[in-house]
Design a protein around this motif. Sequence first.
Motif, PDB file in Angstrom:
ATOM      1  N   GLY A   6      -1.692   7.421   1.213  1.00  0.00           N
ATOM      2  CA  GLY A   6      -1.510   6.125   1.857  1.00  0.00           C
ATOM      3  C   GLY A   6      -0.063   5.759   2.096  1.00  0.00           C
ATOM      4  N   MET A   7       0.735   6.694   2.634  1.00  0.00           N
ATOM      5  CA  MET A   7       2.172   6.446   2.752  1.00  0.00           C
ATOM      6  C   MET A   7       2.669   6.210   4.176  1.00  0.00           C
ATOM      7  SD  MET A   7       3.905   8.972  -0.034  1.00  0.00           S
ATOM      8  CE  MET A   7       3.748   8.627  -1.788  1.00  0.00           C
ATOM      9  N   GLY A   8       1.957   6.682   5.186  1.00  0.00           N
ATOM     10  CA  GLY A   8       2.462   6.617   6.550  1.00  0.00           C
ATOM     11  C   GLY A   8       2.782   5.218   7.025  1.00  0.00           C
ATOM     12  N   LEU A   9       1.827   4.314   6.889  1.00  0.00           N
ATOM     13  CA  LEU A   9       2.035   2.924   7.298  1.00  0.00           C
ATOM     14  C   LEU A   9       3.205   2.312   6.537  1.00  0.00           C
ATOM     15  CD1 LEU A   9       1.163   0.227   8.667  1.00  0.00           C
ATOM     16  CD2 LEU A   9      -0.452  -0.073   6.794  1.00  0.00           C
ATOM     17  N   ASN A  10       3.275   2.579   5.243  1.00  0.00           N
ATOM     18  CA  ASN A  10       4.338   2.024   4.411  1.00  0.00           C
ATOM     19  C   ASN A  10       5.717   2.496   4.860  1.00  0.00           C
ATOM     20  OD1 ASN A  10       3.059   0.657   1.725  1.00  0.00           O
ATOM     21  ND2 ASN A  10       1.727   2.244   2.544  1.00  0.00           N
ATOM     22  N   PHE A  11       5.847   3.796   5.116  1.00  0.00           N
ATOM     23  CA  PHE A  11       7.139   4.306   5.565  1.00  0.00           C
ATOM     24  C   PHE A  11       7.522   3.697   6.910  1.00  0.00           C
ATOM     25  CE2 PHE A  11       7.274   7.215   2.116  1.00  0.00           C
ATOM     26  CZ  PHE A  11       8.557   7.739   2.076  1.00  0.00           C
ATOM     27  N   GLY A  12       6.540   3.469   7.779  1.00  0.00           N
ATOM     28  CA  GLY A  12       6.824   2.828   9.065  1.00  0.00           C
ATOM     29  C   GLY A  12       7.358   1.418   8.890  1.00  0.00           C
ATOM     30  N   ILE A  13       6.775   0.680   7.955  1.00  0.00           N
ATOM     31  CA  ILE A  13       7.244  -0.684   7.667  1.00  0.00           C
ATOM     32  C   ILE A  13       8.662  -0.639   7.110  1.00  0.00           C
ATOM     33  CG2 ILE A  13       6.887  -2.699   6.190  1.00  0.00           C
ATOM     34  CD1 ILE A  13       3.847  -2.126   6.440  1.00  0.00           C
ATOM     35  N   HIS A  14       8.933   0.326   6.228  1.00  0.00           N
ATOM     36  CA  HIS A  14      10.282   0.461   5.667  1.00  0.00           C
ATOM     37  C   HIS A  14      11.289   0.799   6.770  1.00  0.00           C
ATOM     38  CE1 HIS A  14       9.293   0.854   1.153  1.00  0.00           C
ATOM     39  NE2 HIS A  14       8.214   0.405   1.772  1.00  0.00           N
ATOM     40  N   ASP A  15      10.867   1.664   7.721  1.00  0.00           N
ATOM     41  CA  ASP A  15      11.720   1.957   8.880  1.00  0.00           C
ATOM     42  C   ASP A  15      12.065   0.663   9.623  1.00  0.00           C
ATOM     43  OD1 ASP A  15      11.298   4.682   8.355  1.00  0.00           O
ATOM     44  OD2 ASP A  15       9.842   4.935   9.969  1.00  0.00           O
ATOM     45  N   ALA A  16      11.030  -0.097   9.936  1.00  0.00           N
ATOM     46  CA  ALA A  16      11.194  -1.302  10.756  1.00  0.00           C
ATOM     47  C   ALA A  16      12.090  -2.335  10.088  1.00  0.00           C
ATOM     48  CB  ALA A  16       9.822  -1.907  11.070  1.00  0.00           C
ATOM     49  N   MET A  17      11.881  -2.558   8.806  1.00  0.00           N
ATOM     50  CA  MET A  17      12.689  -3.541   8.088  1.00  0.00           C
ATOM     51  C   MET A  17      14.142  -3.074   7.979  1.00  0.00           C
ATOM     52  SD  MET A  17      10.682  -6.064   7.477  1.00  0.00           S
ATOM     53  CE  MET A  17      11.494  -7.027   6.187  1.00  0.00           C
ATOM     54  N   ASN A  18      14.334  -1.772   7.855  1.00  0.00           N
ATOM     55  CA  ASN A  18      15.676  -1.199   7.759  1.00  0.00           C
ATOM     56  C   ASN A  18      16.443  -1.393   9.070  1.00  0.00           C
ATOM     57  OD1 ASN A  18      17.797   0.949   7.972  1.00  0.00           O
ATOM     58  ND2 ASN A  18      17.040   1.560   5.974  1.00  0.00           N
TER      59      ASN A  18
END
Length: 385
Positions: free
Chosen positions: A284-296
């Motif tokens: 369950g990591m793909g969505l989370n990494f995308g959110i971290h990308d966006a916030m960064n």
Amino acid sequence: LALLNKDIPVTLIDSYKDVPTDPRASTFHPPTMELLEKINVTKEMLEKGLIVNKWQYRDRKKGIVAEFDLEILSDITKYPFRLHFEQHKYAQMLLNKVSNFKICRVIKNSTVLKTYQDSNGVSIEYNDNDSTLKKINGKFLIGCDGGKSIVRQNLGVSFNGLTFEERFLVLTTSFNFKPYGFSGTCYISDPDEWCSIFNVPANGPPGHWRLVFPESSNRTKSEIFNDLECQKKIQDFFPHPESKLYDILHKNIYNVHQRIAGKFRVGRIFLCGDAAHINNPLGGMGLNFGIHDAMNIAEKIYLVWTKKDNEDIFDKYDRQRRTVAEEYLLAQTAQNKKDLEEKKTDQRIKRQKYLSDISKDNTSAKAYLMKTAMFESTKRANEIN
């Protein structure tokens, strides 16, 4: 939403007319919940989501091998759990919020065709819903347009990796597995047919359960979706305790990839989420990494927009997010899949013993959860200059 909250005007171009409601990602890890506090959405997510504080690693024949309780992380986070909250609900929640900003323009049912940039800004050519070619200009462009990203392709950026031979079959049922000892997240290993199972909120308790199976045949979708075939899949995994048929609410099958973009930044254009990296969903990591990308990238655009930093900081976005995507996202999800499908008996027994042993020791379990719950990758990204 992060940009709008900083008074930075945004135009959103979406190929969909409405948010698609087919089953997609649903897991939010603790560091992601912490990040999302910055845009004031965690309260609503907690109200509508499903808290899963334990997850299990199982063997299809032997049962539970290891159970990990995220409560042992309560000294470092106020979110010591996985929050299950379907992606379409999350997306609709964000869309409702951004639509309230006067400085936000939402263009739906439109397809981006070409992207251009120079030292002053970017421009996009797109087809709107009546097939009229239109053009729009901006200062920066964030491409979040998925694994087949037009933005990435226009940049000529590589997307190296692999596509797995087997596809993933997802079956959704309203049957409640929890009374039978299953936690809200279970990974079930087997050399012939592994499985994973997740509880999602749906329309309220006890929610729905998604079962994921590998599909290695070349059969057509209609053959795979045959009602008897799908029923057999679930019955073979867990015979219905009342000798009934499972009600199968939804069926989905898709190809699975492990790929990463060669660059996450080219000039004023950035790649986020699946446009930058795609992986198998186990963990369950793909969505989370995308959110971290966006916030960064949102934070870095804010710093440049307000002249608190220069555009060199955008290279830091590439260094931070691409590094952790390689070192953690692709590596961990690949390991998760390998654990489930391991065919060598000695290797399977060795790995299961390792997981069983560390799950029984709080220090070892905590160290393992720091990695699988994304604390390590978050720390690693923050340390990169």
